[in-house]
Structures are given as structure tokens and as C-alpha cells.
Scaffold this motif. Structure first.
Motif, PDB file in Angstrom:
ATOM      1  N   UNK A 284      49.994 -65.392 -24.906  1.00  0.00           N
ATOM      2  CA  UNK A 284      50.539 -66.743 -24.971  1.00  0.00           C
ATOM      3  C   UNK A 284      49.707 -67.639 -25.877  1.00  0.00           C
ATOM      4  N   UNK A 285      48.390 -67.476 -25.819  1.00  0.00           N
ATOM      5  CA  UNK A 285      47.514 -68.390 -26.548  1.00  0.00           C
ATOM      6  C   UNK A 285      47.016 -67.859 -27.880  1.00  0.00           C
ATOM      7  N   UNK A 286      46.950 -66.517 -28.044  1.00  0.00           N
ATOM      8  CA  UNK A 286      46.338 -65.972 -29.251  1.00  0.00           C
ATOM      9  C   UNK A 286      47.237 -65.018 -30.029  1.00  0.00           C
ATOM     10  N   UNK A 287      48.325 -64.556 -29.433  1.00  0.00           N
ATOM     11  CA  UNK A 287      49.211 -63.648 -30.141  1.00  0.00           C
ATOM     12  C   UNK A 287      49.044 -62.207 -29.700  1.00  0.00           C
ATOM     13  N   UNK A 288      49.490 -61.255 -30.517  1.00  0.00           N
ATOM     14  CA  UNK A 288      49.475 -59.840 -30.122  1.00  0.00           C
ATOM     15  C   UNK A 288      48.071 -59.342 -29.799  1.00  0.00           C
ATOM     16  N   UNK A 289      48.009 -58.377 -28.894  1.00  0.00           N
ATOM     17  CA  UNK A 289      46.718 -57.790 -28.528  1.00  0.00           C
ATOM     18  C   UNK A 289      46.323 -56.660 -29.458  1.00  0.00           C
ATOM     19  N   UNK A 290      47.261 -56.139 -30.243  1.00  0.00           N
ATOM     20  CA  UNK A 290      46.917 -55.149 -31.267  1.00  0.00           C
ATOM     21  C   UNK A 290      47.769 -55.422 -32.504  1.00  0.00           C
ATOM     22  N   UNK A 291      47.183 -55.185 -33.672  1.00  0.00           N
ATOM     23  CA  UNK A 291      47.823 -55.537 -34.929  1.00  0.00           C
ATOM     24  C   UNK A 291      46.979 -54.975 -36.065  1.00  0.00           C
ATOM     25  N   UNK A 292      47.452 -55.117 -37.279  1.00  0.00           N
ATOM     26  CA  UNK A 292      46.661 -54.721 -38.451  1.00  0.00           C
ATOM     27  C   UNK A 292      46.845 -55.761 -39.545  1.00  0.00           C
ATOM     28  N   UNK A 293      45.891 -55.795 -40.459  1.00  0.00           N
ATOM     29  CA  UNK A 293      45.978 -56.691 -41.609  1.00  0.00           C
ATOM     30  C   UNK A 293      45.135 -56.101 -42.731  1.00  0.00           C
ATOM     31  N   UNK A 294      45.365 -56.561 -43.938  1.00  0.00           N
ATOM     32  CA  UNK A 294      44.641 -56.081 -45.107  1.00  0.00           C
ATOM     33  C   UNK A 294      43.878 -57.220 -45.752  1.00  0.00           C
ATOM     34  N   UNK A 295      42.685 -56.894 -46.248  1.00  0.00           N
ATOM     35  CA  UNK A 295      41.890 -57.904 -46.931  1.00  0.00           C
ATOM     36  C   UNK A 295      41.089 -57.245 -48.046  1.00  0.00           C
ATOM     37  N   UNK A 296      41.417 -57.603 -49.271  1.00  0.00           N
ATOM     38  CA  UNK A 296      40.687 -57.164 -50.463  1.00  0.00           C
ATOM     39  C   UNK A 296      40.439 -55.651 -50.471  1.00  0.00           C
ATOM     40  N   UNK A 297      41.488 -54.907 -50.239  1.00  0.00           N
ATOM     41  CA  UNK A 297      41.398 -53.461 -50.337  1.00  0.00           C
ATOM     42  C   UNK A 297      40.928 -52.749 -49.094  1.00  0.00           C
ATOM     43  N   UNK A 298      40.674 -53.472 -48.000  1.00  0.00           N
ATOM     44  CA  UNK A 298      40.278 -52.860 -46.734  1.00  0.00           C
ATOM     45  C   UNK A 298      41.389 -53.082 -45.716  1.00  0.00           C
ATOM     46  N   UNK A 299      41.742 -52.027 -44.987  1.00  0.00           N
ATOM     47  CA  UNK A 299      42.772 -52.107 -43.961  1.00  0.00           C
ATOM     48  C   UNK A 299      42.100 -52.262 -42.602  1.00  0.00           C
ATOM     49  N   UNK A 300      42.372 -53.355 -41.921  1.00  0.00           N
ATOM     50  CA  UNK A 300      41.790 -53.642 -40.613  1.00  0.00           C
ATOM     51  C   UNK A 300      42.810 -53.338 -39.522  1.00  0.00           C
ATOM     52  N   UNK A 301      42.354 -52.653 -38.479  1.00  0.00           N
ATOM     53  CA  UNK A 301      43.215 -52.308 -37.344  1.00  0.00           C
ATOM     54  C   UNK A 301      42.554 -52.833 -36.070  1.00  0.00           C
TER      55      UNK A 301
END
Length: 292
Positions: free
Chosen positions: A130-147
Motif C-alpha cells: 500500500x505504501x511502497x509498491x510491489x515487494x519484488x520487481x526489476x529495473x535497469x540502470x546504466x547497463x546493470x540489471x537489478x532484481x
């Protein structure tokens, strides 16, 4: 290239050790930029007890210190236990709201949040979402994939089959030589299972990550630094912002280390993580909170 320090020099910064580890075995041909982010963990907002009589101020101190860094980080990650556990769902949301208001003062464009078991295990992550969003997700930043993996919403300390299927699907979108960073709260390996320092199906997550040679894991939960390898995958835990815990298995129970009024912030801290494109590596700088 970030030119705020000589990245390749090992040393000591603010009382914290700097580690250099060759975590990536390959460097893709695509040009990438260096960057750095900050990891904070285990603030346990709402805690009241003898392990940190100054608990109402420690998170504020950390925010001020991060805002005082020489260069603004690209982003900040909180790896769980944002708040201290409570059986009262109204109080749980109140603590999360207060935490969110405090960290809103961080002078950074982006902050990523993960739940800890104190935030999520009693309601399967409902208030957190409710306050912060999904508990698991991924995103990319400058060529690095974060999970970001959730191994806390399940009260049985599991990632769970649906999320493992999601992880498999997410990894399938990545190149074989992709630079991958996993963020989680509990360790994915069996560090000290009797202290809840493990993930019951963590070996399944690690098995999915193992085919990728350039994987690093940053986690929290154990309130201290710990560096561990599972095959070629490096796992690095972060210090806490509330109280330190004993070394794994060093005593019968995982009770907090005694508070020292002469060094009130002893064992507390956060870290910078420098992601270096060439040579492909991570350099970690550990900062203590305040002067303790």
C-alpha cells in the motif's frame, strides 16, 4: 567515469573498510558508465528498547549523512526491515508512513524499497504494498540489471513458486553476459538457519542465477557485514541502522549486542557501492553512523 576518488585504491574511509572484488568475469562490448548507489538496511523504525536508546534519531542521522556525501548517489536502496514489527495493522501503517516521511528528505532522485520480515511477514506484505509498491520487481540502470526479490512476505521464509517463475522469466530477457545485481533481505544461502538467517528455497533462486557469470547479491537482515561466495556469486550483507547482531552462530541466541553509551553508534552504518564498468567490478565503502 566518476572522478570523486581513485576507485582502484584500497583504503579506509570514515572508519569503514573498502572492499574490491572482481565480481564480473566478462565485459560486454557495449559502452557503459560508472555509477554508484547507497545501500541502507534494517532501520527498524518504531523500535524502542535497550539495544538502542537513541532509536528515534538514528534514521535521521543516516539521512543527514547520505545527504552530506560529496557526490549525490544515482539512487538509494533500502534492503528491508524499514520498520519494527507490530501486531497492530494500524500501528504498522503509521510506522511505515513515518518512515516514508523521514526518508523523503533524502537528496536523491530515486529510492528503491524492499520489505523485511518485520514489515511484511504478518500480513504477507499488504501494508508494504500500500505504501511502497510491489515487494519484488526489476529495473535497469546504466547497463546493470537489478532484481529485487521478496523472501520475507511468506511467513515460512520462502521466495515461493510464483516468484521463482517470475525470476526465471525475468532472467530470460537478459544476455548471457548481463551484469546482474540481486537485492534481497534475508540471505539466499544457509548462513545460520536456526537464527532465521536463511531462505528455505533460496537454493532454487541461486540455481536460476548460476548460469549467469556476472551476478552479485546485496542483502540485509543480519545487522553486520558478511561476505560469502556460492560458486561465482558473491553475497554481501549490510550493517543495520538500529543495532548490531552477533556473528553467525557465536552465541545461543541472536540477541542484539549490548549498547555502549560511550560509542552509541558502534556497529551501525551504511555503504556506498561503486559499479565500475571497466574493470567490471563493485567497490564497497562502509560508513559508520555518526561518530560512534
Amino acid at each position: 567515469m566518476i572522478d570523486r576518488r581513485n576507485f582502484l585504491k584500497l583504503g579506509v574511509v570514515g572508519g569503514g573498510a573498502v572492499f574490491m572484488s572482481g565480481l564480473f568475469q566478462t565485459v560486454a562490448a557495449t559502452p557503459r558508465d560508472d555509477f554508484f548507489f547507497v545501500q541502507l538496511s534494517d532501520s527498524h523504525w518504531g523500535y524502542k528498547g535497550p539495544a538502542n536508546p537513541d532509536a528515534a534519531h538514528t534514521l535521521h542521522q543516516a539521512v543527514a549523512q547520505v545527504n552530506g556525501l560529496e557526490v549525490r548517489p544515482d539512487f538509494i536502496v533500502f534492503t528491508g526491515d524499514l520498520t519494527h514489527t507490530t501486531d497492530d495493522p494500524v500501528e504498522r501503517r503509521r510506522r511505515m508512513t513515518q518512515f516514508k516521511e523521514i526518508v523523503a528528505a533524502l537528496n536523491v532522485k530515486q529510492v528503491h524499497f524492499l520489505p523485511g520480515e518485520h514489515d511484511a511477514s504478518l500480513d504477507q506484505g499488504a501494508a508494504f504494498q500500500e505504501l511502497f509498491g510491489p515487494t519484488h520487481y526489476s529495473f535497469d540502470h546504466k547497463g546493470v540489471h537489478f532484481i529485487a526479490l521478496d523472501n520475507v512476505s511468506d511467513p515460512g521464509a520462502r521466495v515461493g513458486e510464483p516468484q521463482l517463475a517470475w525470476l526465471k522469466s525475468d532472467l530470460a530477457t537478459q544476455r548471457p553476459d548481463a551484469r546482474i545485481v540481486v537485492l534481497t533481505h534475508r540471505p539466499l544461502f544457509d548462513l545460520e538457519p536456526k537464527w532465521d538467517w536463511a531462505t528455505r528455497d533460496g537454493e532454487q533462486a541461486i540455481a536460476l542465477l548460476m548460469p549467469y557469470p556476472n551476478v552479485t547479491v546485496f542483502y540485509g537482515h543480519i545487522h553486520q557485514e558478511n561476505h560469502h561466495m556460492t560458486g561465482h556469486i558473491a553475497h554481501h550483507s549490510a550493517k543495520s541502522l538500529i543495532f548490531p547482531l552477533p556473528a553467525p552462530g557465536s552465541q545461543e541466541k541472536r540477541t542484539p549486542l549490548p549498547w555502549d553509551p560511550t560509542m552509541p553508534n558502534k556497529g551501525l552504518g551504511f555503504r556506498e557501492v561503486d559499479a565500475l564498468a571497466r574493470p567490471a567490478a563493485y567497490q564497497m565503502t562502509e560508513f559508520p553512523i555518526g561518530r560512534g
